[in-house]
Design a protein around this motif. Structure first.
Motif, PDB file in Angstrom:
ATOM      1  N   GLY A 243       8.136 -26.186 -32.099  1.00 21.36           N
ATOM      2  CA  GLY A 243       8.829 -27.386 -31.642  1.00 21.36           C
ATOM      3  C   GLY A 243       8.041 -28.652 -31.855  1.00 21.36           C
ATOM      4  O   GLY A 243       8.598 -29.751 -31.741  1.00 21.36           O
ATOM      5  N   VAL A 244       6.744 -28.545 -32.163  1.00 20.18           N
ATOM      6  CA  VAL A 244       5.897 -29.718 -32.400  1.00 20.18           C
ATOM      7  C   VAL A 244       5.833 -29.974 -33.900  1.00 20.18           C
ATOM      8  O   VAL A 244       5.392 -29.115 -34.662  1.00 20.18           O
ATOM      9  N   SER A 245       6.292 -31.135 -34.307  1.00 16.09           N
ATOM     10  CA  SER A 245       6.266 -31.465 -35.732  1.00 16.09           C
ATOM     11  C   SER A 245       4.965 -32.149 -36.141  1.00 16.09           C
ATOM     12  O   SER A 245       4.495 -31.993 -37.263  1.00 16.09           O
ATOM     13  N   ARG A 246       4.380 -32.893 -35.222  1.00 12.36           N
ATOM     14  CA  ARG A 246       3.125 -33.600 -35.535  1.00 12.36           C
ATOM     15  C   ARG A 246       2.365 -33.852 -34.243  1.00 12.36           C
ATOM     16  O   ARG A 246       2.973 -34.016 -33.177  1.00 12.36           O
TER      17      ARG A 246
ATOM     18  N   GLU B 288       7.030 -37.808 -28.062  1.00  9.83           N
ATOM     19  CA  GLU B 288       8.030 -38.523 -28.861  1.00  9.83           C
ATOM     20  C   GLU B 288       9.093 -37.510 -29.271  1.00  9.83           C
ATOM     21  O   GLU B 288       8.788 -36.541 -29.968  1.00  9.83           O
ATOM     22  N   LEU B 289      10.314 -37.720 -28.828  1.00  9.37           N
ATOM     23  CA  LEU B 289      11.396 -36.808 -29.174  1.00  9.37           C
ATOM     24  C   LEU B 289      12.003 -37.210 -30.506  1.00  9.37           C
ATOM     25  O   LEU B 289      12.345 -38.380 -30.720  1.00  9.37           O
ATOM     26  N   GLY B 290      12.146 -36.238 -31.416  1.00 10.40           N
ATOM     27  CA  GLY B 290      12.703 -36.516 -32.728  1.00 10.40           C
ATOM     28  C   GLY B 290      14.185 -36.781 -32.669  1.00 10.40           C
ATOM     29  O   GLY B 290      14.913 -36.209 -31.845  1.00 10.40           O
ATOM     30  N   ALA B 291      14.652 -37.661 -33.531  1.00 13.13           N
ATOM     31  CA  ALA B 291      16.079 -37.954 -33.594  1.00 13.13           C
ATOM     32  C   ALA B 291      16.795 -36.884 -34.389  1.00 13.13           C
ATOM     33  O   ALA B 291      16.227 -36.217 -35.257  1.00 13.13           O
TER      34      ALA B 291
ATOM     35  N   LEU C 152       2.334 -36.144 -29.055  1.00 14.18           N
ATOM     36  CA  LEU C 152       3.092 -35.075 -29.691  1.00 14.18           C
ATOM     37  C   LEU C 152       4.443 -35.597 -30.149  1.00 14.18           C
ATOM     38  O   LEU C 152       5.144 -36.281 -29.401  1.00 14.18           O
ATOM     39  N   TRP C 153       4.795 -35.273 -31.395  1.00 15.60           N
ATOM     40  CA  TRP C 153       6.122 -35.583 -31.926  1.00 15.60           C
ATOM     41  C   TRP C 153       6.911 -34.277 -31.960  1.00 15.60           C
ATOM     42  O   TRP C 153       6.507 -33.320 -32.642  1.00 15.60           O
ATOM     43  N   LEU C 154       8.006 -34.231 -31.224  1.00  9.18           N
ATOM     44  CA  LEU C 154       8.781 -33.005 -31.068  1.00  9.18           C
ATOM     45  C   LEU C 154      10.009 -33.028 -31.965  1.00  9.18           C
ATOM     46  O   LEU C 154      10.599 -34.084 -32.212  1.00  9.18           O
ATOM     47  N   ARG C 155      10.379 -31.857 -32.445  1.00  3.83           N
ATOM     48  CA  ARG C 155      11.592 -31.736 -33.245  1.00  3.83           C
ATOM     49  C   ARG C 155      12.824 -31.872 -32.360  1.00  3.83           C
ATOM     50  O   ARG C 155      12.785 -31.612 -31.154  1.00  3.83           O
TER      51      ARG C 155
END
Length: 203
Positions: free
Chosen positions: A133-136, A193-196, A154-157
């Protein structure tokens, strides 16, 4: 060390210190408040109606400045130079990068082992990116050698379960980081950070 001492050190490590900025702002605000109160008192006539009717630049003060022109010029120049120096010091202090502590894992003479802050950050970030679930991930080591701390972004998918990700980060990534660094406590500030959602192309 008491719990309050540990919490205060953790707080100072996780957030860059703005104590100087707050002190300067408070002093400027206090001076402005005192000037405003003085103007209100004089304008309201509490010091006498004659004084309230006089101009802002008191003729007596203007006459004294004219008589002491050289002294007034020297004082103004010194005040201007002092303000210039303080302004430059403040400017360069604001631009100064925050310290990133290296950790000495072994301080034995001739066999010392030091891990740089960059290596610590890169290793923890790579570990965090393995969580589903973590993209970056981006990590910054702050604090000092005795009391290190982390800032973890953390940037989340899109569609990721935040609670599940946080549990795994806390139970695996941060636990391994504490064990690797040999510390019992590792204060960490986490920013998510939640991904769009991905845009669907209309055909």
């Amino acid at each position: 060390m008491t719990r309050s001492d540990d919490e205060s050190r953790s707080a100072s490590a996780l957030a860059r210190s703005y104590r100087g900025e707050r002190v300067l702002t408070s002093v400027i605000g206090l001076v402005a408040l005192l000037v405003g109160v003085a103007a209100l008192v004089v304008g309201a006539g509490w010091l006498g109606t004659y004084r309230a009717a006089r101009p802002v630049l008191d003729p007596m003060a203007v006459d004294w400045l004219v008589r002491q022109a050289l002294t007034a010029r020297i004082a103004a120049i010194l005040l201007g130079l002092a303000m210039l120096v303080l302004g430059l010091m403040w400017f360069f202090r604001s631009l100064r990068p925050e310290a990133r502590p290296d950790l000495a894992l072994d301080s034995t003479i001739g066999k010392g082992l030091t891990v740089t802050a960059g290596a610590i950050s890169a290793a923890i970030a790579a570990d965090a990116e393995q969580v589903d679930g973590v993209s970056r991930a981006r990590v910054r080591a702050v604090g000092d050698r005795e009391h290190p701390a982390l800032r973890l972004s953390l940037w989340l998918r899109d569609g990721s379960d935040v609670k599940t990700i946080w549990r795994e980060i806390d139970s695996t990534v941060l636990r391994r980081a504490r064990e690797s660094l040999g510390v019992e406590h590792l204060p960490t500030a986490v920013r998510l950070e939640l991904g769009a959602a991905e845009r669907q192309r209309v055909r």
